[in-house]
Design an enzyme around this catalytic site. Structure first.
Site, PDB file in Angstrom:
ATOM      1  N   LYS A 131      25.787   8.813   6.706  1.00  6.87           N
ATOM      2  CA  LYS A 131      26.195   8.200   7.967  1.00  6.87           C
ATOM      3  C   LYS A 131      27.714   8.291   8.188  1.00  6.87           C
ATOM      4  O   LYS A 131      28.469   8.693   7.316  1.00  6.87           O
ATOM      5  CB  LYS A 131      25.722   6.745   8.013  1.00  6.87           C
ATOM      6  CG  LYS A 131      24.192   6.619   8.024  1.00  6.87           C
ATOM      7  CD  LYS A 131      23.564   7.353   9.201  1.00  6.87           C
ATOM      8  CE  LYS A 131      22.127   6.948   9.472  1.00  6.87           C
ATOM      9  NZ  LYS A 131      21.165   7.336   8.436  1.00  6.87           N
TER      10      LYS A 131
HETATM   11  C1  LIG Z   1      17.742   5.733  13.492  1.00  4.21           C
HETATM   12  C2  LIG Z   1      17.759   5.185  12.095  1.00  4.21           C
HETATM   13  N1  LIG Z   1      17.457   3.893  11.890  1.00  4.21           N
HETATM   14  C3  LIG Z   1      17.464   3.343  10.667  1.00  4.21           C
HETATM   15  C4  LIG Z   1      17.770   4.081   9.548  1.00  4.21           C
HETATM   16  C5  LIG Z   1      17.702   3.426   8.203  1.00  4.21           C
HETATM   17  O1  LIG Z   1      18.967   3.267   7.634  1.00  4.21           O
HETATM   18  P1  LIG Z   1      19.098   2.817   6.113  1.00  4.21           P
HETATM   19  O2  LIG Z   1      18.857   4.007   5.261  1.00  4.21           O
HETATM   20  O3  LIG Z   1      20.523   2.309   6.005  1.00  4.21           O
HETATM   21  O4  LIG Z   1      18.125   1.714   5.881  1.00  4.21           O
HETATM   22  C6  LIG Z   1      18.092   5.426   9.697  1.00  4.21           C
HETATM   23  C7  LIG Z   1      18.430   6.203   8.495  1.00  4.21           C
HETATM   24  O5  LIG Z   1      18.449   7.374   8.397  1.00  4.21           O
HETATM   25  C8  LIG Z   1      18.087   6.002  10.993  1.00  4.21           C
HETATM   26  O6  LIG Z   1      18.373   7.295  11.191  1.00  4.21           O
END
Ligand SMILES: Cc1ncc(COP(=O)(O)O)c(C=O)c1O
Length: 396
Positions: A194
């Site tokens: 990210k």
């Molecule tokens: C649109 C979206 N929402 C949520 C997430 C989940 O993030 P995390 O891995 O920090 O839980 C991602 C992760 O790739 C994502 O692309």
């Protein structure tokens, strides 16, 4: 192969990976400091990171957690999503966005996306609202904010909560206002790929003090506020469990990384924006390519650069196009396989291929290109050259 032939063979082009994290010596120093301090898990650095993050966004509360998934779960819990409720989620997203709805026994109701931005379509939201709808989780796809005003209007009209999934959109603005301060609740991701990373991690922001209080309690076992202090000099061994909470806290090691990254966040966004501008000015001249749409009333974080192929003008499929890029050393990805095409969502909720025509059609022609601050000028130019060559070679 003879020695002579070995020399004659063209040297393999160095690979350009889809992503490389932009972490440097400063992050190493700050993390080392925390490790040497002896306080490893949630503590003063996490609190500092929350304070700085809230200031950066311009929001009252920022609560650091272990992932964006955890942040979304806490947000839904705070607004009171319960079994039987429905929560609207775009089908073009990562499974986390919808999966959290099921944690609370509620039903994710998928929504189609707009063709130009791949963000959830307010018209389709309106069609799918029922008496059981409790909340909407808009995703700012690739980092470009969705139609927040229109979504707010719909939410107000039907008494729905809005929890933004801002996993892609740090930093981003809509009508000049930072994502993270636009809706009741906003969840960010600090996953390795990210725009700000702590390896794994997340943050949830809100101006609502009641939600903030609830989420602070629920992220650490439902123990009364400041549970993390119980091992500090000023803390006490006594604590009370107020609810069946979760183990979703961030650690100070992650927060140390996050604090350094936050200081570079705007500069890193500008770097990605420059890459996007170079890509778009090159690709808009190529007939088989469709660069991402940019809207003038919002600024994307440019987490992803999602190129779309005009398949009717190509001799090959998107997958062959990706294979050709890979063969020439360019790492790519695809965002996203729509949720309704996955076995789980089909079995659990009865979705089928064909249910969300725009999401499906766009999925089949999209390719995400490398876009990260650490890319060199040569790498950027090589991506442009290879994509242009492959487009020309495979153009119909
Ligand atoms: C649109 C979206 N929402 C949520 C997430 C989940 O993030 P995390 O891995 O920090 O839980 C991602 C992760 O790739 C994502 O692309």
């Amino acid at each position: 192969m003879s020695h002579h032939e070995e020399i004659a063979a063209a040297p393999a082009d160095p690979q350009i990976p889809f992503h490389r994290a932009s972490v440097g010596e400063e992050e190493v120093q700050m993390v080392s400091q925390v490790i040497r301090s002896g306080w490893l898990t949630m503590g003063p650095k996490t609190i500092e990171f929350e304070t700085e993050f809230a200031r950066y966004i311009g929001v009252k509360h920022a609560i650091a957690v272990s992932s964006c998934t955890a942040a979304l779960h806490l947000g839904l819990e705070a607004v009171g999503v319960t079994p039987g409720d429905e929560v609207l989620v775009p089908t073009t997203t990562f499974t986390a966005t919808a999966e959290v709805v099921t944690y609370l026994g509620a039903k994710p109701v998928l929504v189609d996306v707009e063709e130009n931005t791949l963000n959830l379509d307010p018209g389709d939201i309106a069609r799918r609202i029922t008496a059981r709808t409790k909340a909407i989780i808009p995703v700012h796809f690739a980092g470009q904010p969705c139609e927040v005003s229109r979504i707010r209007e719909l939410a107000d009209e039907h008494g729905l909560h809005v929890i933004e999934d801002a996993a892609h959109s740090l930093p981003a603005t809509y009508h000049g206002v930072n994502v993270g301060s636009l809706s009741e609740l906003t969840a960010f991701s600090f996953y390795a790929t990210k725009t700000l990373t702590t390896g794994e991690g997340g943050m949830i922001t809100t101006d609502n003090s009641d939600y903030a209080e609830r989420m602070r309690i629920m992220r650490l076992h439902g123990i009364g506020r400041d549970a993390w202090k119980r091992y500090s000099a000023t803390g006490s061994w006594y604590y009370e469990v107020l609810a069946a909470g979760f183990k979703y806290n961030m650690t100070d090691i992650q927060a140390a990384l996050g604090l350094v990254q936050l200081g570079k966040c705007s500069a890193m966004r500008n770097q990605r924006c420059k890459i996007a501008t170079l890509y778009t000015s090159a690709f808009k001249r190529i007939e088989v390519l469709q660069p991402p749409a940019t809207l003038s009333d919002r600024e994307s974080s440019w987490h992803l650069y999602v190129l779309r192929l005009h398949r009717d003008r190509l001799k090959v499929s998107r997958d062959d196009f990706i294979a050709a890029l890979k063969q020439r050393g360019i790492g790519t990805s695809v965002h996203f396989i729509p949720l309704h095409l996955h076995p789980y969502y089909q079995k659990a909720f009865g979705y089928h291929r064909g249910d969300f025509p725009i999401a499906e059609k766009e999925y089949e022609r999209c390719v995400s290109l490398p876009i990260y601050p650490g890319m060199t000028q040569e790498e950027i130019q090589r991506v442009i050259a290879v994509v242009s060559d492959v487009s020309e070679e495979y153009g119909a």
